[in-house]
Design a protein around this motif. Structure first.
Motif, PDB file in Angstrom:
ATOM      1  N   ALA A 108      38.385 117.734  20.897  1.00  0.00           N
ATOM      2  CA  ALA A 108      37.031 117.948  20.371  1.00  0.00           C
ATOM      3  C   ALA A 108      36.950 119.099  19.369  1.00  0.00           C
ATOM      4  O   ALA A 108      36.301 118.976  18.326  1.00  0.00           O
ATOM      5  N   VAL A 109      37.619 120.192  19.668  1.00  0.00           N
ATOM      6  CA  VAL A 109      37.494 121.352  18.786  1.00  0.00           C
ATOM      7  C   VAL A 109      38.050 121.041  17.403  1.00  0.00           C
ATOM      8  O   VAL A 109      37.427 121.321  16.372  1.00  0.00           O
ATOM      9  N   ARG A 110      39.204 120.382  17.387  1.00  0.00           N
ATOM     10  CA  ARG A 110      39.822 120.036  16.103  1.00  0.00           C
ATOM     11  C   ARG A 110      38.972 119.017  15.351  1.00  0.00           C
ATOM     12  O   ARG A 110      38.693 119.171  14.165  1.00  0.00           O
ATOM     13  N   LEU A 111      38.535 117.971  16.060  1.00  0.00           N
ATOM     14  CA  LEU A 111      37.793 116.897  15.394  1.00  0.00           C
ATOM     15  C   LEU A 111      36.450 117.374  14.850  1.00  0.00           C
ATOM     16  O   LEU A 111      36.001 116.936  13.804  1.00  0.00           O
ATOM     17  N   THR A 112      35.802 118.235  15.589  1.00  0.00           N
ATOM     18  CA  THR A 112      34.434 118.617  15.217  1.00  0.00           C
ATOM     19  C   THR A 112      34.383 120.006  14.606  1.00  0.00           C
ATOM     20  O   THR A 112      33.314 120.539  14.374  1.00  0.00           O
ATOM     21  N   LYS A 113      35.543 120.565  14.358  1.00  0.00           N
ATOM     22  CA  LYS A 113      35.647 121.939  13.849  1.00  0.00           C
ATOM     23  C   LYS A 113      34.828 122.886  14.716  1.00  0.00           C
ATOM     24  O   LYS A 113      34.154 123.802  14.220  1.00  0.00           O
ATOM     25  N   GLY A 114      34.809 122.610  15.989  1.00  0.00           N
ATOM     26  CA  GLY A 114      34.153 123.489  16.937  1.00  0.00           C
ATOM     27  C   GLY A 114      32.652 123.275  17.097  1.00  0.00           C
ATOM     28  O   GLY A 114      32.016 123.938  17.906  1.00  0.00           O
ATOM     29  N   THR A 115      32.066 122.347  16.335  1.00  0.00           N
ATOM     30  CA  THR A 115      30.611 122.188  16.387  1.00  0.00           C
ATOM     31  C   THR A 115      30.166 121.215  17.469  1.00  0.00           C
ATOM     32  O   THR A 115      29.003 121.230  17.872  1.00  0.00           O
ATOM     33  N   GLY A 116      31.072 120.313  17.906  1.00  0.00           N
ATOM     34  CA  GLY A 116      30.660 119.292  18.857  1.00  0.00           C
ATOM     35  C   GLY A 116      30.020 118.099  18.169  1.00  0.00           C
ATOM     36  O   GLY A 116      29.553 117.174  18.831  1.00  0.00           O
ATOM     37  N   TRP A 117      29.993 118.097  16.837  1.00  0.00           N
ATOM     38  CA  TRP A 117      29.410 116.984  16.085  1.00  0.00           C
ATOM     39  C   TRP A 117      30.408 116.456  15.066  1.00  0.00           C
ATOM     40  O   TRP A 117      31.164 117.216  14.471  1.00  0.00           O
ATOM     41  N   LEU A 118      30.351 115.169  14.856  1.00  0.00           N
ATOM     42  CA  LEU A 118      31.329 114.512  14.003  1.00  0.00           C
ATOM     43  C   LEU A 118      30.606 113.646  12.974  1.00  0.00           C
ATOM     44  O   LEU A 118      29.767 112.832  13.340  1.00  0.00           O
ATOM     45  N   GLU A 119      30.943 113.841  11.694  1.00  0.00           N
ATOM     46  CA  GLU A 119      30.249 113.066  10.671  1.00  0.00           C
ATOM     47  C   GLU A 119      30.778 111.631  10.670  1.00  0.00           C
ATOM     48  O   GLU A 119      31.987 111.410  10.633  1.00  0.00           O
TER      49      GLU A 119
END
Ligand code: PHE
Length: 340
Positions: A271-282
């Motif tokens: 999650a951290v890598r995918l969402t750059k730590g935001t918890g949201w994914l474009e």
């Protein structure tokens, strides 16, 4: 009489030496054939002097019976042995695993596309395909980007040697094709297909990739419809608990324009890598179709409205399966492809 005994002994020894059916048959012909020795002996009974004839004939017939019985027994035994041999020599081991036939499968990108088609099909969207080699007019101008419009810089473009002909940088020019073909009827389509960008190839960007465009045009279509459609899509694809988040954005062909994120459970190790730590994914860009684009498509913006969205199914597949390099999609490495 001694000839008869010699015959019996020789025939018996030869019979015992026969190791297979053909040699037994040869033996039989030698002794019992038309010119066989036993036959000849029997035929010779008449030439034997009268006083010895009865004893000779009796003995000859006894030998005939004995040898015949011995032959039948030997033949039966040989047949048994032959069956036994074939059972052991040609034995089929039914417990051996079979040879596997390598099966083909759909490419992970195709699988993802088909899943997306199915979800939108359930919401009444038809699949519509348009060309990959496009005109500058469809790819930019009619989408509200006149020549030299700075927004064109958002799409690094492969131009051809024919002026005004390019490889489409997104599936959005498909909107123009659909609208011009359908106006003034309502439309609800998705437009999947390949797009091309003159970009450096990296783990995150390729010069060719899929997009899936969506377009709905009709009377009374609002931003709420766009939001509901995207939410329903995201939940079908990523799970029913999923939340979406809408951020304001800019595209020349939509007004207002948005970008849509889907929440990613921080319990996921990636999650951290995918969402750059935001918890949201474009997952996509979207918006309400710009009045100018509606007009270019043949619809009166006073009467009609619509929404459009565009997403990259390969990025979606990367997120779902934890694929960390977009170049894998075109590498044709079976070790990669066989995982899906
Ligand atoms: N065509 C846009 C892109 O390639 C995505 C998009 C499609 C945005 C439709 C809004 C509406 O980035």
């Amino acid at each position: 009489m001694s000839d008869l005994h010699e015959l019996e002994q020789r025939a018996t020894v030869e019979l015992q030496a026969c190791g297979d059916e053909p040699s037994l048959r040869t033996w039989h012909t030698k002794y019992f054939g038309d010119a066989g020795e036993v036959k000849t002996a029997l035929n010779g009974i008449g030439k034997v002097p009268k006083e010895q004839r009865a004893a000779y004939g009796k003995e000859a017939n006894r030998i005939k019976e004995v040898l015949n019985a011995a032959f039948d027994a030997a033949l039966a035994a040989e047949k048994d042995r032959a069956i036994e041999r074939s059972l052991t020599a040609d034995a089929v081991d039914v417990t051996l695993p079979g040879r596997t036939v390598p099966r083909g499968r759909l490419h992970v990108a195709t699988q993802t596309l088909r899943e997306i088609y199915a979800i939108f099909a359930d919401m009444g969207f038809q699949v519509y395909r348009t060309r990959e080699v496009e005109s500058d007019e469809n790819n930019f101008e009619l989408l509200n980007m006149p020549p030299h419009h700075p927004a064109r810089d958002m799409w690094d473009t492969f131009h051809t040697t024919t002026p005004g002909v390019l490889l489409r940088t997104h599936t959005s020019p498909g909107q123009i094709h659909v609208m011009r073909q359908s106006a003034p009827n309502p439309v609800r389509v998705i437009l999947p297909g390949m797009c091309y960008r003159y970009e450096q190839i990296t783990t995150r960007s390729e010069i060719m990739f899929h997009q899936v465009e969506g377009l709905a045009v009709g009377e009374g279509i609002t931003m709420a419809d766009l939001k509901g459609t995207i939410q329903a899509f995201a939940r079908r694809l990523f799970g029913q608990e999923r939340q979406i988040r809408i951020r304001s954005s800019y595209f020349p062909f939509t007004e207002p324009s948005i970008e849509v994120d889907v929440d990613w459970p921080m319990t996921d190790p990636d999650a951290v890598r995918l969402t750059k730590g935001t918890g949201w994914l474009e997952i996509m860009g979207a918006g309400m179709v710009h009045p100018t684009v509606l007009r270019n498509g043949g619809y009166d913006p006073e009467k009609f409205s619509g929404f459009a969205f565009g997403m990259g199914p390969q990025r979606i597949a990367m997120l779902r399966y934890g694929i960390d390099d977009i170049r894998e999609f075109w590498k044709n490495d079976l070790r990669f492809l066989q995982q899906f």
